[in-house]
Design an enzyme around this catalytic site. Structure first.
Site, PDB file in Angstrom:
ATOM      1  N   GLY A  25       0.798  -1.225   0.000  1.00 49.22           N
ATOM      2  CA  GLY A  25       0.000   0.000   0.000  1.00 49.22           C
ATOM      3  C   GLY A  25       0.832   1.278   0.000  1.00 49.22           C
ATOM      4  CG  LEU A  82      -1.976   1.015   5.792  1.00 47.09           C
ATOM      5  CD1 LEU A  82      -3.104   2.010   5.515  1.00 47.09           C
ATOM      6  CD2 LEU A  82      -1.960  -0.041   4.701  1.00 47.09           C
ATOM      7  CB  CYS A 102      -5.677  -0.987   6.167  1.00 50.63           C
ATOM      8  SG  CYS A 102      -4.448  -1.245   7.467  1.00 50.63           S
ATOM      9  N   GLY A 115      -3.884 -15.366   7.822  1.00 50.41           N
ATOM     10  CA  GLY A 115      -3.332 -16.719   7.913  1.00 50.41           C
ATOM     11  C   GLY A 115      -4.425 -17.776   7.849  1.00 50.41           C
ATOM     12  N   GLY A 175      -5.813 -16.403   3.950  1.00 53.91           N
ATOM     13  CA  GLY A 175      -5.301 -17.643   4.545  1.00 53.91           C
ATOM     14  C   GLY A 175      -4.942 -18.743   3.574  1.00 53.91           C
ATOM     15  CB  THR A 227      -0.421 -14.774   5.952  1.00 51.65           C
ATOM     16  OG1 THR A 227      -1.105 -13.563   6.288  1.00 51.65           O
ATOM     17  CG2 THR A 227       0.327 -15.274   7.169  1.00 51.65           C
TER      18      THR A 227
END
Lengths: 254, 301
Positions: free
Chosen positions: B45, B72, B129, B216, B243, B265
């Site tokens: 970002g 961020l 976010c 995740g 995930g 992740t």
């Protein structure tokens, strides 16, 4: 990540485990102060993240790690036996500078690990060094075994033990300060945050010549997650994995 | 075997997208992956000016997941163009850039700067976010603000425009309709989930902002359900993410109708994860005798 076979395992004291791992790339490239990320076993997603460990030494096509069992990840890794295969990534990060004319090495507890690698490199390069190491409890003295072959070692224990200095490693360093300052040596330190913070008092005005290896929680280990931030002197953050883990004491806010 | 997929007017050579925030500005991944092997890479970002992010700790591991409060952090558009674009220009894969701002004007300014760069294929608007007080998820809480934001960005760029949504969206149907009306061309779903962790020894919150974003394997079934529902209410192509750690995870998202998948992740866990997932998907298709990946998209509805 690369697959790496465990060649040798040794328990050191109650809480430490030494693993020698076969991986010629890491063994050939690792420099003192660098680290590797290790995942205990493949296809294990809980715990999810690999763990960072400083390299203790390299020999031929293998490298050695020495870690303290402190949580779930390290407990799982401690179950690895010779022949098991682990996932490893590295060597990572920036290590110690090796341009000193002489070195003073100060380790607290498991902070001994990257400094042993540095001391061995100094020995190879015939750079004189003094190695100060301190442990909290008598049962951690087993750690001193990894100093075999390194000359000029001074040790302390916060419990009273025959043959050693009683107190913290920084108390011990203070007793030798004249020698340290006279030699105009570069100082290299690794240990608990409180210990590193106190270095600022002892080496006030000389922070440029003190290098500290920091330990922190890491996500990736190679500079993309930005999780391992530590405050930079003057504002902003360093990232321990990619900017460090070794920093000048003058660069970081501890 | 045909692996290419269309996201509206944009073609990807395969459905694997490296998700924003987990592959840096691209260069950091180079030692571990051939970036040209994937459909797209999403640059982390970017805001107009550099942003230093949140105070540590920023990361905390939980069962099968991580909480992050990076905030961020980024180097800003100017430094990105100077330092990283030359590397990205030598890649053949699609380049997506995730963008954000604290105000509508900031989003628009970032979009305008990046619009000038021919090599950038798409902009991904970060609307999700959870780790900043202003910007990110705050825009989806107010549909009128969101309309202003998307309209402003759409006017500032002709680039392919993706909206990255997270679980903060209250009214999915209204939100997606608005995004379609204002010219969004694809959706990235989902971002991390707002979550909480405490340190019981210290009897304190882990993070300075208290909450942080969970990602995740722990969130995969939640993300999959979101994508499944969204495919039912919008014609916009969806990049499913949340995930994804194995090839089977990625296949699940395609089977419910995502046209591409974001690997996030998993890149942090092992930077070569995306290749392992892509190879696993290919093996699956071979095993099933499927020659075109389009045949599995949306097959389980």
């Amino acid at each position: 990540m690369k697959l790496s076979r465990v060649r040798r395992k040794e328990r050191i004291g109650e809480r430490f485990v030494l693993l020698e791992l076969e991986e010629s790339g890491i063994a050939a490239q690792a420099k003192p102060g660098q680290f590797v990320m290790v995942r205990p076993f493949q296809e294990v997603f809980d715990p999810l993240l690999a763990r960072p460990f400083a390299v203790l030494r390299t020999q031929g096509d293998s490298f050695t790690l020495l870690f303290e069992v402190t949580g779930r990840g390290t407990a799982l890794l401690a179950r690895a036996e010779p022949g098991d295969v682990l996932s490893v990534l590295g060597p990572l990060g920036r290590g110690f500078s090796l341009d000193a004319s002489s070195g003073v090495l100060i380790a607290g507890g498991r902070g001994i690990v990257p400094l042993v690698f540095l001391a061995l490199e100094f020995l190879k390069r015939t750079i004189p060094s003094l190695f100060f190491v301190g442990v909290r409890e008598r049962k951690e003295l087993a750690l001193l075994r990894v100093l075999e072959g390194i000359p000029e070692v001074f040790w302390s224990c916060e419990e009273k033990v025959a043959g050693g200095f009683c107190g913290t490693v920084l108390d011990l360093v203070r007793r030798h300060l004249d020698a340290v300052f006279k030699s105009d040596a570069k100082v290299y330190a690794c240990g608990p945050e409180g210990m590193l913070r106190k270095l600022k008092e002892i080496f006030s005005g000389r922070e440029e010549k003190v290098e500290v290896s920091l330990e922190t929680r890491m996500g990736c280990g190679f500079g993309v997650c930005l999780g391992c931030a530590v405050p930079k002197k003057g504002g902003g953050y360093w990232h321990v994995c990619s900017d460090g883990p070794v920093f000048k004491l003058s660069e970081v806010m501890l | 075997m045909k692996l290419s997929v269309h996201l509206g007017r944009l073609m990807l050579q395969n459905p694997i997208v490296l998700a924003s925030g987990t592959c840096g500005y691209g260069r950091e991944m180079q030692p571990y992956l051939n970036l040209n092997d994937f459909g797209a890479i999403t640059v982390k970002g970017l805001s107009l000016l550099p942003c230093e992010g949140n105070p540590p700790p920023r990361i905390w591991e939980v069962r099968a997941g991580i909480l992050n409060s990076i905030g961020l952090e980024n180097k800003g558009v100017g430094r990105f163009l100077e330092e990283d674009l030359p590397f990205l220009e030598n890649l053949s894969t699609r380049i997506f850039v995730n963008i954000w701002g604290r105000t509508v004007d900031e989003y628009v300014a970032v979009a305008r700067e990046l619009d000038k760069i021919a090599r950038i294929d798409a902009l991904e608007l970060n609307l999700s976010c959870p780790n900043v007080e202003k910007g990110g998820a705050s825009f989806v809480a107010d549909l009128e603000e969101l309309r202003k934001l998307v309209r402003g960005v759409r006017a500032a760029t002709g680039k392919f425009l993706i909206a990255k949504l997270g679980p903060q969206v209250r009214d999915w149907e209204a939100t997606v309709t608005l995004l379609e009306e204002e010219g969004i061309e694809a959706l990235s779903v989902t971002n991390s989930f707002p979550a909480l962790a405490l340190d019981v020894e210290r009897m304190s919150f882990i993070f300075a902002l208290k909450t942080a974003g969970l990602s995740g394997p722990a969130i995969k079934p939640l993300a999959l359900r979101m994508v499944y529902e969204l495919v039912g209410i919008t014609g916009l192509p969806i990049i499913g993410m949340g995930g994804i750690t194995t090839a089977d995870d990625a296949l699940e998202f395609l089977l419910v109708g995502a046209r591409a998948v974001g690997i996030g992740t998993a890149n942090l866990v092992d930077p070569s994860s995306a290749m392992r997932i892509l190879e696993g998907m290919q093996q699956y298709l071979m095993r099933k005798g499927i020659t075109d990946i389009e045949e599995i998209i949306g097959r389980v509805r």
